[in-house]
Write a protein that holds these residues in place. Structure first.
Motif, PDB file in Angstrom:
ATOM      1  N   MET A  91       0.838  -1.189   0.000  1.00 50.88           N
ATOM      2  CA  MET A  91       0.000   0.000   0.000  1.00 50.88           C
ATOM      3  C   MET A  91       0.879   1.247   0.000  1.00 50.88           C
ATOM      4  O   MET A  91       1.876   1.330   0.688  1.00 50.88           O
ATOM      5  N   ALA A  92       0.470   2.242  -0.832  1.00 54.03           N
ATOM      6  CA  ALA A  92       1.247   3.476  -0.886  1.00 54.03           C
ATOM      7  C   ALA A  92       1.209   4.178   0.463  1.00 54.03           C
ATOM      8  O   ALA A  92       0.253   4.063   1.236  1.00 54.03           O
ATOM      9  N   GLU A  93       2.261   4.942   0.723  1.00 58.08           N
ATOM     10  CA  GLU A  93       2.434   5.588   2.027  1.00 58.08           C
ATOM     11  C   GLU A  93       1.291   6.561   2.315  1.00 58.08           C
ATOM     12  O   GLU A  93       0.905   7.375   1.481  1.00 58.08           O
ATOM     13  N   GLY A  94       0.726   6.443   3.503  1.00 55.27           N
ATOM     14  CA  GLY A  94      -0.288   7.381   3.960  1.00 55.27           C
ATOM     15  C   GLY A  94      -1.696   7.057   3.519  1.00 55.27           C
ATOM     16  O   GLY A  94      -2.621   7.763   3.890  1.00 55.27           O
ATOM     17  N   LEU A  95      -1.904   5.999   2.738  1.00 56.73           N
ATOM     18  CA  LEU A  95      -3.236   5.642   2.279  1.00 56.73           C
ATOM     19  C   LEU A  95      -3.923   4.741   3.287  1.00 56.73           C
ATOM     20  O   LEU A  95      -3.327   3.784   3.772  1.00 56.73           O
ATOM     21  N   PRO A  96      -5.183   5.019   3.614  1.00 53.64           N
ATOM     22  CA  PRO A  96      -5.913   4.136   4.525  1.00 53.64           C
ATOM     23  C   PRO A  96      -6.208   2.816   3.821  1.00 53.64           C
ATOM     24  O   PRO A  96      -6.287   2.757   2.602  1.00 53.64           O
ATOM     25  N   PRO A  97      -6.386   1.738   4.575  1.00 55.76           N
ATOM     26  CA  PRO A  97      -6.697   0.446   3.965  1.00 55.76           C
ATOM     27  C   PRO A  97      -8.130   0.427   3.449  1.00 55.76           C
ATOM     28  O   PRO A  97      -9.020   1.062   4.016  1.00 55.76           O
ATOM     29  N   GLY A  98      -8.346  -0.321   2.363  1.00 57.33           N
ATOM     30  CA  GLY A  98      -9.701  -0.506   1.862  1.00 57.33           C
ATOM     31  C   GLY A  98     -10.105   0.537   0.833  1.00 57.33           C
ATOM     32  O   GLY A  98      -9.755   1.716   0.931  1.00 57.33           O
ATOM     33  N   PHE A  99     -10.878   0.092  -0.147  1.00 52.14           N
ATOM     34  CA  PHE A  99     -11.327   0.961  -1.233  1.00 52.14           C
ATOM     35  C   PHE A  99     -12.206   2.091  -0.700  1.00 52.14           C
ATOM     36  O   PHE A  99     -11.998   3.276  -1.007  1.00 52.14           O
ATOM     37  N   GLU A 100     -13.199   1.726   0.124  1.00 53.07           N
ATOM     38  CA  GLU A 100     -14.148   2.731   0.616  1.00 53.07           C
ATOM     39  C   GLU A 100     -13.441   3.797   1.450  1.00 53.07           C
ATOM     40  O   GLU A 100     -13.757   4.991   1.347  1.00 53.07           O
ATOM     41  N   ALA A 101     -12.477   3.377   2.256  1.00 49.72           N
ATOM     42  CA  ALA A 101     -11.763   4.334   3.101  1.00 49.72           C
ATOM     43  C   ALA A 101     -10.936   5.296   2.251  1.00 49.72           C
ATOM     44  O   ALA A 101     -10.831   6.497   2.560  1.00 49.72           O
ATOM     45  N   GLN A 102     -10.344   4.791   1.186  1.00 49.71           N
ATOM     46  CA  GLN A 102      -9.554   5.657   0.318  1.00 49.71           C
ATOM     47  C   GLN A 102     -10.455   6.647  -0.434  1.00 49.71           C
ATOM     48  O   GLN A 102     -10.088   7.808  -0.631  1.00 49.71           O
ATOM     49  N   ILE A 103     -11.616   6.188  -0.831  1.00 49.99           N
ATOM     50  CA  ILE A 103     -12.562   7.094  -1.488  1.00 49.99           C
ATOM     51  C   ILE A 103     -12.997   8.193  -0.523  1.00 49.99           C
ATOM     52  O   ILE A 103     -13.073   9.371  -0.885  1.00 49.99           O
ATOM     53  N   ALA A 104     -13.275   7.821   0.721  1.00 51.59           N
ATOM     54  CA  ALA A 104     -13.662   8.824   1.718  1.00 51.59           C
ATOM     55  C   ALA A 104     -12.546   9.848   1.906  1.00 51.59           C
ATOM     56  O   ALA A 104     -12.808  11.063   2.014  1.00 51.59           O
ATOM     57  N   ALA A 105     -11.295   9.381   1.953  1.00 50.96           N
ATOM     58  CA  ALA A 105     -10.164  10.295   2.113  1.00 50.96           C
ATOM     59  C   ALA A 105     -10.027  11.209   0.890  1.00 50.96           C
ATOM     60  O   ALA A 105      -9.703  12.403   1.018  1.00 50.96           O
ATOM     61  N   TYR A 106     -10.278  10.659  -0.298  1.00 48.51           N
ATOM     62  CA  TYR A 106     -10.190  11.465  -1.522  1.00 48.51           C
ATOM     63  C   TYR A 106     -11.273  12.536  -1.527  1.00 48.51           C
ATOM     64  O   TYR A 106     -11.018  13.698  -1.871  1.00 48.51           O
ATOM     65  N   LEU A 107     -12.491  12.171  -1.137  1.00 49.54           N
ATOM     66  CA  LEU A 107     -13.572  13.153  -1.107  1.00 49.54           C
ATOM     67  C   LEU A 107     -13.290  14.241  -0.070  1.00 49.54           C
ATOM     68  O   LEU A 107     -13.607  15.422  -0.290  1.00 49.54           O
ATOM     69  N   ASP A 108     -12.685  13.860   1.061  1.00 50.14           N
ATOM     70  CA  ASP A 108     -12.283  14.862   2.050  1.00 50.14           C
ATOM     71  C   ASP A 108     -11.252  15.819   1.460  1.00 50.14           C
ATOM     72  O   ASP A 108     -11.285  17.029   1.714  1.00 50.14           O
ATOM     73  N   TYR A 109     -10.340  15.277   0.667  1.00 47.04           N
ATOM     74  CA  TYR A 109      -9.328  16.105  -0.004  1.00 47.04           C
ATOM     75  C   TYR A 109     -10.003  17.086  -0.975  1.00 47.04           C
ATOM     76  O   TYR A 109      -9.663  18.280  -1.002  1.00 47.04           O
ATOM     77  N   LEU A 110     -10.968  16.599  -1.751  1.00 49.03           N
ATOM     78  CA  LEU A 110     -11.669  17.484  -2.692  1.00 49.03           C
ATOM     79  C   LEU A 110     -12.420  18.579  -1.957  1.00 49.03           C
ATOM     80  O   LEU A 110     -12.456  19.737  -2.397  1.00 49.03           O
ATOM     81  N   ARG A 111     -13.016  18.205  -0.829  1.00 46.69           N
ATOM     82  CA  ARG A 111     -13.796  19.182  -0.067  1.00 46.69           C
ATOM     83  C   ARG A 111     -12.885  20.237   0.566  1.00 46.69           C
ATOM     84  O   ARG A 111     -13.152  21.443   0.467  1.00 46.69           O
ATOM     85  N   ALA A 112     -11.796  19.807   1.180  1.00 48.50           N
ATOM     86  CA  ALA A 112     -10.950  20.722   1.945  1.00 48.50           C
ATOM     87  C   ALA A 112      -9.937  21.457   1.077  1.00 48.50           C
ATOM     88  O   ALA A 112      -9.738  22.672   1.249  1.00 48.50           O
ATOM     89  N   GLN A 113      -9.308  20.736   0.137  1.00 45.08           N
ATOM     90  CA  GLN A 113      -8.229  21.330  -0.647  1.00 45.08           C
ATOM     91  C   GLN A 113      -8.700  21.923  -1.965  1.00 45.08           C
ATOM     92  O   GLN A 113      -8.163  22.934  -2.411  1.00 45.08           O
ATOM     93  N   ARG A 114      -9.674  21.286  -2.586  1.00 47.42           N
ATOM     94  CA  ARG A 114     -10.138  21.753  -3.898  1.00 47.42           C
ATOM     95  C   ARG A 114     -11.440  22.536  -3.811  1.00 47.42           C
ATOM     96  O   ARG A 114     -11.916  23.039  -4.821  1.00 47.42           O
ATOM     97  N   ARG A 115     -11.986  22.605  -2.607  1.00 44.16           N
ATOM     98  CA  ARG A 115     -13.240  23.341  -2.360  1.00 44.16           C
ATOM     99  C   ARG A 115     -14.362  22.909  -3.316  1.00 44.16           C
ATOM    100  O   ARG A 115     -15.101  23.732  -3.860  1.00 44.16           O
ATOM    101  N   ARG A 129     -10.502   8.692 -12.849  1.00 45.43           N
ATOM    102  CA  ARG A 129      -9.171   9.203 -13.193  1.00 45.43           C
ATOM    103  C   ARG A 129      -8.654  10.135 -12.101  1.00 45.43           C
ATOM    104  O   ARG A 129      -7.480  10.090 -11.717  1.00 45.43           O
ATOM    105  N   GLY A 130      -9.537  11.005 -11.615  1.00 45.11           N
ATOM    106  CA  GLY A 130      -9.139  11.924 -10.561  1.00 45.11           C
ATOM    107  C   GLY A 130      -8.753  11.204  -9.280  1.00 45.11           C
ATOM    108  O   GLY A 130      -7.789  11.578  -8.606  1.00 45.11           O
ATOM    109  N   PHE A 131      -9.507  10.152  -8.944  1.00 44.19           N
ATOM    110  CA  PHE A 131      -9.194   9.370  -7.737  1.00 44.19           C
ATOM    111  C   PHE A 131      -7.819   8.713  -7.842  1.00 44.19           C
ATOM    112  O   PHE A 131      -6.987   8.813  -6.926  1.00 44.19           O
ATOM    113  N   PHE A 132      -7.560   8.046  -8.964  1.00 41.36           N
ATOM    114  CA  PHE A 132      -6.269   7.364  -9.114  1.00 41.36           C
ATOM    115  C   PHE A 132      -5.122   8.363  -9.258  1.00 41.36           C
ATOM    116  O   PHE A 132      -3.997   8.092  -8.821  1.00 41.36           O
TER     117      PHE A 132
END
Length: 302
Positions: free
Chosen positions: A1-25, A83-86
């Protein structure tokens, strides 16, 4: 697993959506769309983790969505979300692969051009004129329909040797400077014959334009659209008609009658036959081969 990524598909999607919300507004609407499309990816992956997904599998997933009835635009949107997620996994967390890069969505069907039926065109163009500018307008609209001209081609016409009314043809310059000879049907020739004496009373000195304003200068595209709107409001029965619709109607009617795709391509000035094939959804009647036989307003009066 890449560094800093949570385990599991759903958890990674949740982290990505948090990134879009906080960093990309990203807006709530955008996040909702991304969540739906990424959840589709989880379902299609069938329990596999994102690090195992390959380009071939992504291509297959997109194909399954399309085969399942999802519209091409919706498949394209899903691929964009994936594409954005990966890409986030690669850029933010050092994942090795973005399996969506280079994958194209299915092509959306080209919308069919809107055209009028022959009877509707006849009713529109045979409407009575009330003044000199109406005579000009009828000549313009007849020529658009008679010869399948683009609006810019119509307005570029000059009263010179390129307009041969005796021969019933005009030489026009289309896209990329390509010239072609187009036929002028009987009804358009009659309308031009009515307009030319009136033009002579309006035209400014040294103005070569075939169609001029009330002050004698070359018409603009906006003016023609406005005059067609006015004409249709008076005579068109509420149907919205724009200048390019007369060109579409020309192509559809000639193709319906003749079935000669190559001839229509040449008359329209299409560089590729594919541009003309959009009209082949019509049921061909195979009545004639050439323009004078096919075009409803070019036929000789008996």
């Amino acid at each position: 697993m890449a560094e800093g990524l949570p385990p599991g598909f759903e958890a990674q999607i949740a982290a990505y959506l948090d990134y879009l919300r906080a960093q990309r507004r990203a807006s709530a609407h955008t996040l909702s769309n991304y969540r739906r499309d990424l959840n589709r990816l989880v379902e299609l992956a069938g329990g596999r983790g994102p690090e195992t997904v390959t380009t071939a599998q992504i291509r297959g997933f997109a194909g399954r969505l399309h085969a399942g009835g999802l519209a091409p635009r919706s498949v394209a949107r899903a691929l964009s979300a994936w594409r954005g997620f990966f890409r986030w996994r690669v850029r933010q967390h050092g994942a090795a692969l973005n399996p969506v890069e280079g994958i194209r969505p299915p092509k959306a069907a080209r919308p069919l051009p809107k055209s009028l039926g022959p009877d509707a065109v006849g009713a529109l163009l045979d409407a009575p004129v009330e003044n000199d500018l109406d005579v000009r307008d009828r000549a313009m609209f007849e020529l658009l329909y008679s010869s399948g001209l683009r609006l810019a081609e119509l307005l570029a016409l000059d009263l010179d040797a390129r307009l041969d009314l005796a021969a019933g043809e005009a030489t026009v310059t289309g896209k990329r400077g390509k010239t072609r000879i187009v036929p002028i049907g009987r009804a358009a020739l009659e309308a031009l014959a009515a307009w030319l004496p009136l033009r002579a009373t309006l035209v400014a000195a040294d103005e070569p334009a075939l169609f001029v304003t009330r002050t004698g200068t070359r018409l603009s595209q906006g003016a023609v659209r406005s005059r067609l709107d006015r004409w249709v409001l008076r005579h068109g029965g509420g149907t919205h008609v724009h200048p390019h619709m007369l060109r579409h109607s020309f192509a559809s009617h000639v193709l319906q009658s003749s079935g000669d795709l190559r001839a229509v391509q040449e008359m329209l000035g299409h560089a590729s036959i594919q541009s003309t094939q959009v009209y082949t959804h019509l049921d061909f009647q195979h009545l004639a081969k050439v323009y004078d036989q096919a075009h409803p307003r070019a036929k000789k009066r008996s």
